[in-house]
Design a protein around this motif. Structure first.
Motif, PDB file in Angstrom:
ATOM      1  N   ILE A  68       0.857  -1.181   0.000  1.00 20.49           N
ATOM      2  CA  ILE A  68       0.000   0.000   0.000  1.00 20.49           C
ATOM      3  C   ILE A  68       0.896   1.235   0.000  1.00 20.49           C
ATOM      4  O   ILE A  68       1.783   1.376   0.853  1.00 20.49           O
ATOM      5  N   ALA A  69       0.662   2.136  -0.962  1.00 18.57           N
ATOM      6  CA  ALA A  69       1.395   3.408  -1.033  1.00 18.57           C
ATOM      7  C   ALA A  69       0.564   4.502  -0.375  1.00 18.57           C
ATOM      8  O   ALA A  69      -0.659   4.573  -0.568  1.00 18.57           O
ATOM      9  N   SER A  70       1.225   5.363   0.384  1.00 15.97           N
ATOM     10  CA  SER A  70       0.519   6.447   1.073  1.00 15.97           C
ATOM     11  C   SER A  70       1.416   7.669   1.145  1.00 15.97           C
ATOM     12  O   SER A  70       2.547   7.667   0.662  1.00 15.97           O
ATOM     13  N   ASP A  71       0.899   8.725   1.755  1.00 18.67           N
ATOM     14  CA  ASP A  71       1.686   9.952   1.882  1.00 18.67           C
ATOM     15  C   ASP A  71       2.650   9.881   3.057  1.00 18.67           C
ATOM     16  O   ASP A  71       3.456  10.803   3.246  1.00 18.67           O
ATOM     17  N   LEU A  72       2.603   8.820   3.856  1.00 17.75           N
ATOM     18  CA  LEU A  72       3.504   8.683   4.998  1.00 17.75           C
ATOM     19  C   LEU A  72       4.257   7.357   4.959  1.00 17.75           C
ATOM     20  O   LEU A  72       4.486   6.724   5.986  1.00 17.75           O
ATOM     21  N   GLY A  73       4.630   6.920   3.759  1.00  9.60           N
ATOM     22  CA  GLY A  73       5.398   5.694   3.629  1.00  9.60           C
ATOM     23  C   GLY A  73       4.622   4.601   2.913  1.00  9.60           C
ATOM     24  O   GLY A  73       3.465   4.778   2.507  1.00  9.60           O
ATOM     25  N   VAL A  74       5.276   3.463   2.763  1.00  7.39           N
ATOM     26  CA  VAL A  74       4.634   2.306   2.140  1.00  7.39           C
ATOM     27  C   VAL A  74       4.464   1.221   3.196  1.00  7.39           C
ATOM     28  O   VAL A  74       5.225   1.148   4.171  1.00  7.39           O
ATOM     29  N   SER A  75       3.474   0.352   2.970  1.00 12.85           N
ATOM     30  CA  SER A  75       3.174  -0.712   3.925  1.00 12.85           C
ATOM     31  C   SER A  75       3.098  -2.033   3.185  1.00 12.85           C
ATOM     32  O   SER A  75       2.587  -2.097   2.063  1.00 12.85           O
ATOM     33  N   ARG A  76       3.605  -3.065   3.820  1.00  8.35           N
ATOM     34  CA  ARG A  76       3.479  -4.422   3.285  1.00  8.35           C
ATOM     35  C   ARG A  76       2.581  -5.209   4.229  1.00  8.35           C
ATOM     36  O   ARG A  76       2.844  -5.295   5.432  1.00  8.35           O
ATOM     37  N   PHE A  77       1.536  -5.812   3.672  1.00  7.90           N
ATOM     38  CA  PHE A  77       0.515  -6.484   4.478  1.00  7.90           C
ATOM     39  C   PHE A  77       0.572  -7.984   4.215  1.00  7.90           C
ATOM     40  O   PHE A  77       0.645  -8.437   3.072  1.00  7.90           O
ATOM     41  N   ASP A  78       0.547  -8.776   5.304  1.00  8.06           N
ATOM     42  CA  ASP A  78       0.597 -10.239   5.187  1.00  8.06           C
ATOM     43  C   ASP A  78      -0.688 -10.908   5.648  1.00  8.06           C
ATOM     44  O   ASP A  78      -0.739 -12.122   5.807  1.00  8.06           O
ATOM     45  N   GLY A  79      -1.726 -10.115   5.864  1.00  7.02           N
ATOM     46  CA  GLY A  79      -2.985 -10.663   6.367  1.00  7.02           C
ATOM     47  C   GLY A  79      -3.147 -10.483   7.858  1.00  7.02           C
ATOM     48  O   GLY A  79      -4.249 -10.601   8.382  1.00  7.02           O
ATOM     49  N   TYR A  80      -2.039 -10.219   8.546  1.00  2.85           N
ATOM     50  CA  TYR A  80      -2.072 -10.009   9.991  1.00  2.85           C
ATOM     51  C   TYR A  80      -1.675  -8.573  10.348  1.00  2.85           C
ATOM     52  O   TYR A  80      -2.392  -7.882  11.062  1.00  2.85           O
TER      53      TYR A  80
ATOM     54  N   LEU B 102      13.606   4.881   2.306  1.00  5.05           N
ATOM     55  CA  LEU B 102      12.870   5.563   1.253  1.00  5.05           C
ATOM     56  C   LEU B 102      13.486   6.931   0.967  1.00  5.05           C
ATOM     57  O   LEU B 102      13.987   7.614   1.875  1.00  5.05           O
ATOM     58  N   THR B 103      13.437   7.328  -0.297  1.00  3.60           N
ATOM     59  CA  THR B 103      13.925   8.660  -0.651  1.00  3.60           C
ATOM     60  C   THR B 103      12.888   9.737  -0.361  1.00  3.60           C
ATOM     61  O   THR B 103      13.211  10.925  -0.355  1.00  3.60           O
ATOM     62  N   ASP B 104      11.641   9.328  -0.128  1.00  2.75           N
ATOM     63  CA  ASP B 104      10.578  10.259   0.235  1.00  2.75           C
ATOM     64  C   ASP B 104       9.453   9.441   0.850  1.00  2.75           C
ATOM     65  O   ASP B 104       9.173   8.331   0.403  1.00  2.75           O
ATOM     66  N   ASN B 105       8.793   9.984   1.850  1.00  2.00           N
ATOM     67  CA  ASN B 105       7.706   9.238   2.488  1.00  2.00           C
ATOM     68  C   ASN B 105       6.436   9.215   1.643  1.00  2.00           C
ATOM     69  O   ASN B 105       5.598   8.335   1.819  1.00  2.00           O
ATOM     70  N   THR B 106       6.272  10.180   0.749  1.00  2.00           N
ATOM     71  CA  THR B 106       5.091  10.201  -0.105  1.00  2.00           C
ATOM     72  C   THR B 106       5.381   9.355  -1.340  1.00  2.00           C
ATOM     73  O   THR B 106       6.161   9.742  -2.216  1.00  2.00           O
ATOM     74  N   VAL B 107       4.746   8.191  -1.377  1.00  2.00           N
ATOM     75  CA  VAL B 107       4.952   7.251  -2.486  1.00  2.00           C
ATOM     76  C   VAL B 107       3.613   7.084  -3.202  1.00  2.00           C
ATOM     77  O   VAL B 107       2.600   6.759  -2.575  1.00  2.00           O
TER      78      VAL B 107
END
Length: 982
Positions: free
Chosen positions: A51-63, A74-79
């Motif tokens: 998931i890309a957001s304005d405060l970083g990216v997130s990786r979700f595994d179902g939990y 990251l070179t920038d938090n807004t991805v």
């Protein structure tokens, strides 16, 4: 693409929205997202959701969401977006325009030398798309142009330094081409140029261009173009068609050859057929700005929004209906089928209708004004009569409507104050009459004249009813089942304890009674047989609420843990059950009612309704990937390795994750540790710990199980070895073995010596005891023999035969001397024994006046001087022959032969006499005067046993009556076997 180009604009312009579709699973900052402003969702090749957001990216595994920010590289938090290249690297498009990528749990970007050069070239323009080929060549599309970044190899690693400009116009990267667009600000023409092609496409714009273009290539090679508030479809032949005006399109995702998802700012996301863009097939999140759509590997849908994070839809094959009005309570409602295309929903004060899974709309609003007390009227249920009329159960009675939904008659039960006025449900019997049931009584209504024929007071609070094929009305009460027929009530609980259950619903299926219970599962009654379906048969729970019949041998059962489609058959009784839950697309697992209308199954919950076609509601056929994500050694985190060698006594733990999002956070697993486990262990935990494992090689295997029971195609595996402790090494075992053997040998030698000493002492003691016994026995024999000799001398004296007495006395004295001499010795020579026997026989022959002869003979060249035998061993047998054989007292001449010969390494002595024999001797011994005559042989027997024990040799003898051998002979043969001692 549009969201990535105008991300900042969206952030500043979006307003607060609050409504959401409650049948979509929601992920926000409360679940771990770093921000509610999300721009894109992507699933990587392993199965993780990004998931890309304005405060970083997130990786979700179902939990859990794992968040990456500038702190992680990251070179920038807004991805704004992602791209996964052929090598599995995930590239991020950031607001700053500087590239970075994720690979093997690490983010690289700050060290990329191309970023400063790329930043200068972009001049503030955002990256719209990126493509990395198998050779690591990077193409970057922006609204300022198209750039090619050429890789180079330095020290075995890929670096990017050289950038080439391929185009200076707004560019879009498609699958195998790129397209440039030129939109002059003060002209109404948009020019589209295809790479590698000579032709250009031009579109007329109705006013000056003020928006960024969004392009998608459809499977038929046509282009779907969104420009401002207008939508065009450009076909390969150059034909351009204005499809539909869609305001502020943010993203386009084509699901298959014919369907596309179009996301809009503040208008949600819509599923369109590309040939019918005028009307959406489905719409979701209509009050949100949806920035992207993702269909994952399990055919679930992810929607990112600017306002409230991410939403997940398990499937589009289920239609959900929220409450029609805010005041509607579905918990006090009922669904019933009007015909194959219409279904009615009766609520507390209104009736709603849905046609072909469309939205519920109020029907019969004028009906309330024609009924008594309209403000207090409550609709309970409905019945579609076989004549086409509709019977509605209300709080005051029964309303009967014609085929045009107009009131025919209202049966007002409130006029009779002696009974409860409610009609909770109605059922039609085989005579087309209608039965009405409330909590306390049963009412029969004549179909012809709509009169009340009969009322039956019930013994307990009632719930549901059904009319069977025989016309009996079967009723559920809080005490169990009752049936009414032939003007009498019958309590089924007297016949079977199962019928005392709390029942929640009744239906007839092909003439068989199907009953749902509150805690005992499902009962099927056919004839005199009762069959029970429970969790042991595959039912999701034993707490059932609603039954719907779907033809012979097929029923639907709603429970508090989902929906069950059950097929059953008899002879023998078999069942097949498929479960439906929220993982398959239901709004809720807590089901109040299930109804089949045509081919559609309708499910009612307390806060919503779901409709779906079971023929197209497919199972989850995607095996969930599973990964070992962490390792602990002795309760401390440890780096995962291909194989690890652990010290003995170490504890090892595994963390693992199965990537299936239908039941996110509730995945089931099975694992085993090969080397110690022989069967699989099932669990819903994501970790396991092993302690005190014995030395050896182990393989840990784990599989994930999805909501349809499908397992991972390949298990996650970790190999490790438990090192044997030093005391289990081979060399230590050898040393211990040798030391143990030496110790055992030493102990054994000492024990044997001790035992030997004890045995020797014991043997010596036994020998001494035996010698004393022999001496005592010989001492017993000497007086006995002397007594016999003195009797003989006395006899000579009485007869005045002094000469014979002197000779006898001389021989007797010589015999006495030999007896005394032999008594002091354990063994004597055979010659000495023979001499002693001949001296004895000489005395006996004199005593019997020479009435018998004797002969002593040695056979086989025996040397009697070299053979040792126990002293006085032969004399008792000779004495028996003389005394008991009566060889000196017979009328005929007595004869005694003594023969010695060698046989089987032993000396055999045969004493053969012609006396009276054993049988006659025994008859004489039975007289009182002969009771003590066997005393010498008893002593002899004791001597033989003692000598055998002392010398550990077997001395044996046999005595036979010659008369038993031949009737012509008399006498006795005695044979003595003596082991030879030289």
């Amino acid at each position: 693409m549009f969201k990535r180009l105008l991300g900042l604009y969206f952030i500043l312009s979006c307003s607060n929205l609050f409504a959401q579709n409650n049948f979509l699973r929601h992920y926000s900052i409360n679940e771990g997202l770093p921000s509610s402003e999300t721009y894109m969702a992507m699933q990587d090749r392993k199965g993780y959701i990004w998931i890309a957001s304005d405060l970083g990216v997130s990786r979700f595994d179902g939990y859990n969401f794992t968040v990456y920010t500038t702190a992680e590289g990251l070179t920038d938090n807004t991805v704004f977006s992602f791209h996964e290249d052929p090598k599995g690297r995930i590239w991020f498009y950031t607001f700053s325009g500087r590239l970075c990528y994720y690979y093997n749990d690490t983010i690289y970007g700050k060290e990329l030398e191309l970023n400063n050069q790329l930043h200068d070239l972009l001049k503030g323009h955002l990256i719209s798309s990126i493509k990395v080929d198998a050779h690591d060549t990077i193409l970057i599309a922006t609204f300022n142009g198209l750039y090619k970044i050429i890789p180079s190899l330095e020290n075995g690693a890929t670096t990017w330094k050289k950038i080439e400009v391929l185009a200076d116009k707004a560019t879009f990267l498609l699958k195998d081409e790129y397209i440039t667009c030129e939109a002059p600000v003060y002209h109404e023409t948009l020019l589209i140029t295809h790479s590698g092609k000579s032709k250009n496409d031009s579109l007329l714009t109705p006013w000056p261009a003020i928006s960024v273009i969004l392009l998608r290539r459809l499977p038929d090679q046509s282009l779907l173009l969104f420009y401002g508030t207008f939508t065009w479809r450009v076909f390969p032949n150059g034909r351009i068609v204005e499809a539909k005006n869609l305001d502020q399109v943010l993203d386009v995702y084509h699901e298959n050859d014919s369907m596309v998802w179009i996301s809009q700012k503040r208008h949600g996301v819509h599923l369109f057929n590309v040939d019918r863009l005028q009307q959406a097939e489905k719409s979701f999140l209509e009050e949100f700005s949806v920035t992207s759509t993702l269909k994952d590997h399990e055919n679930g849908y992810w929607f990112t929004t600017l306002e409230d994070g991410v939403f997940y839809l398990p499937t589009t094959r289920f239609n959900h209906f929220p409450p029609v009005t805010d005041s509607m309570l579905y918990s006090e409602s009922a669904l019933f089928s009007i015909d194959t295309e219409r279904i009615w929903l009766a609520t507390r004060h209104k009736i709603f209708e849905s046609k072909k899974q469309g939205k519920f709309k109020e029907v019969c609003p004028a009906l309330l004004s024609k009924l008594p007390k309209p403000n207090k009227l409550v609709w309970w249920n409905g019945l579609k009569h076989s004549d086409g009329t509709t019977w509605l159960s209300t709080a005051g009675g029964v309303a009967i409507l014609n085929k045009s939904d107009e009131l025919i008659k209202y049966l007002d039960f409130a006029k009779d104050t002696t009974i409860e006025p409610h009609s909770r449900m109605t059922q039609e019997d085989r005579d087309m009459n209608v039965w009405s049931l409330n909590l306390s009584n049963l009412t029969k209504i004549n179909h012809a004249d709509l009169s009340i024929e009969k009322r039956v007071l019930l013994p307990a609070r009632a719930g549901k009813m059904v009319v069977d094929t025989s016309g009996n009305v079967i009723i559920t009460t809080i005490e169990g089942l009752y049936s009414y027929g032939k003007d009498s009530l019958h309590y089924w609980g007297r016949d079977n304890e199962l019928f005392k259950q709390r029942f929640t619903d009744l239906k007839l299926c092909d003439g068989n009674l199907v009953a749902a219970t509150k805690s005992a599962g499902l009962l099927i009654v056919t004839g005199d047989s009762v069959y029970r379906i429970t969790v042991n048969n595959g039912l999701s729970t034993n707490m059932c609420r609603s039954i719907c019949v779907d033809g012979p041998g097929m029923i639907w059962v709603g429970t508090n843990r989902g929906l069950n489609a059950i097929s059953f058959s008899f002879n023998p009784f078999t069942t097949s059950i498929r479960q439906y839950t929220v993982a398959d697309g239901l709004l809720n697992n807590d089901i109040d009612q299930v109804v089949k209308n045509g081919s559609i199954v309708w499910v009612r919950y307390k806060k919503g309704i779901t409709a779906f076609d079971p023929l197209v509601a497919t199972k989850n056929t995607v095996p969930p990937p599973v990964y070992i994500t962490g390792l602990t050694l002795n309760n401390s985190p440890h780096t995962l390795q291909e194989q690890s060698v652990l010290d003995f006594g170490s504890s090892i733990g595994f963390n693992y994750t199965g990537l299936t999002y239908k039941v996110a956070g509730k995945q089931n697993y099975k694992y085993k540790l090969e080397g110690i486990d022989t069967s699989w262990t099932y669990s819903n935990s994501t970790s396991v710990q092993f302690s005190r494992l014995p030395p050896g090689n182990y393989i840990f295997k784990v599989l994930c199980i999805n909501n349809s029971g499908l397992e991972s195609s390949h298990p996650a595996i970790y190999r490790f070895t438990i090192r044997a402790p030093f005391y289990k090494k081979w060399w230590f075992s050898v040393i211990v073995f040798l030391l143990a053997n030496a110790f055992v040998v030493i102990i054994a030698v000492l024990v044997v010596r001790r035992i030997r000493r004890r045995e020797e002492a014991k043997t010596e003691m036994n020998r001494q005891i035996a010698n004393h016994e022999l001496q005592a026995l010989r001492a017993q024999m000497n007086p006995h023999f002397i007594f016999n000799c003195l009797n003989a001398i006395q006899d000579f004296i009485l007869r005045n035969d002094s000469s014979s007495a002197r000779r006898y006395l001389s021989s007797f004295s010589k015999l006495i001397r030999k007896t005394l001499n032999h008594s002091r010795r354990h063994e004597i020579t055979l010659a000495e024994e023979a001499e002693f026997v001949e001296l004895y026989l000489g005395l006996e022959k004199m005593r019997f006046n020479n009435r018998f002869d004797y002969h002593v003979k040695f056979h086989n060249n025996i040397n009697p001087e070299s053979i040792l035998i126990p002293s006085m061993i032969i004399q008792p047998f000779v004495e028996n022959a003389v005394k008991h054989g009566k060889i000196g007292s017979m009328e005929k001449m007595g004869e005694l032969k003594i023969d010695f010969f060698i046989k089987d390494d032993g000396l055999v002595c045969v004493i053969d006499d012609n006396g009276i024999g054993i049988q006659k001797s025994l008859k004489m011994k039975n007289r009182p005067s002969h009771t003590n005559e066997t005393h010498a042989m008893d002593i002899m027997n004791d001597r033989m046993r003692t000598m055998s024990a002392v010398n550990q040799t077997g001395i044996s003898y046999t005595v036979a009556d010659k008369a038993e051998i031949s009737s012509l002979q008399t006498g006795t043969i005695a044979q003595v076997f003596i082991p030879i001692t030289k």
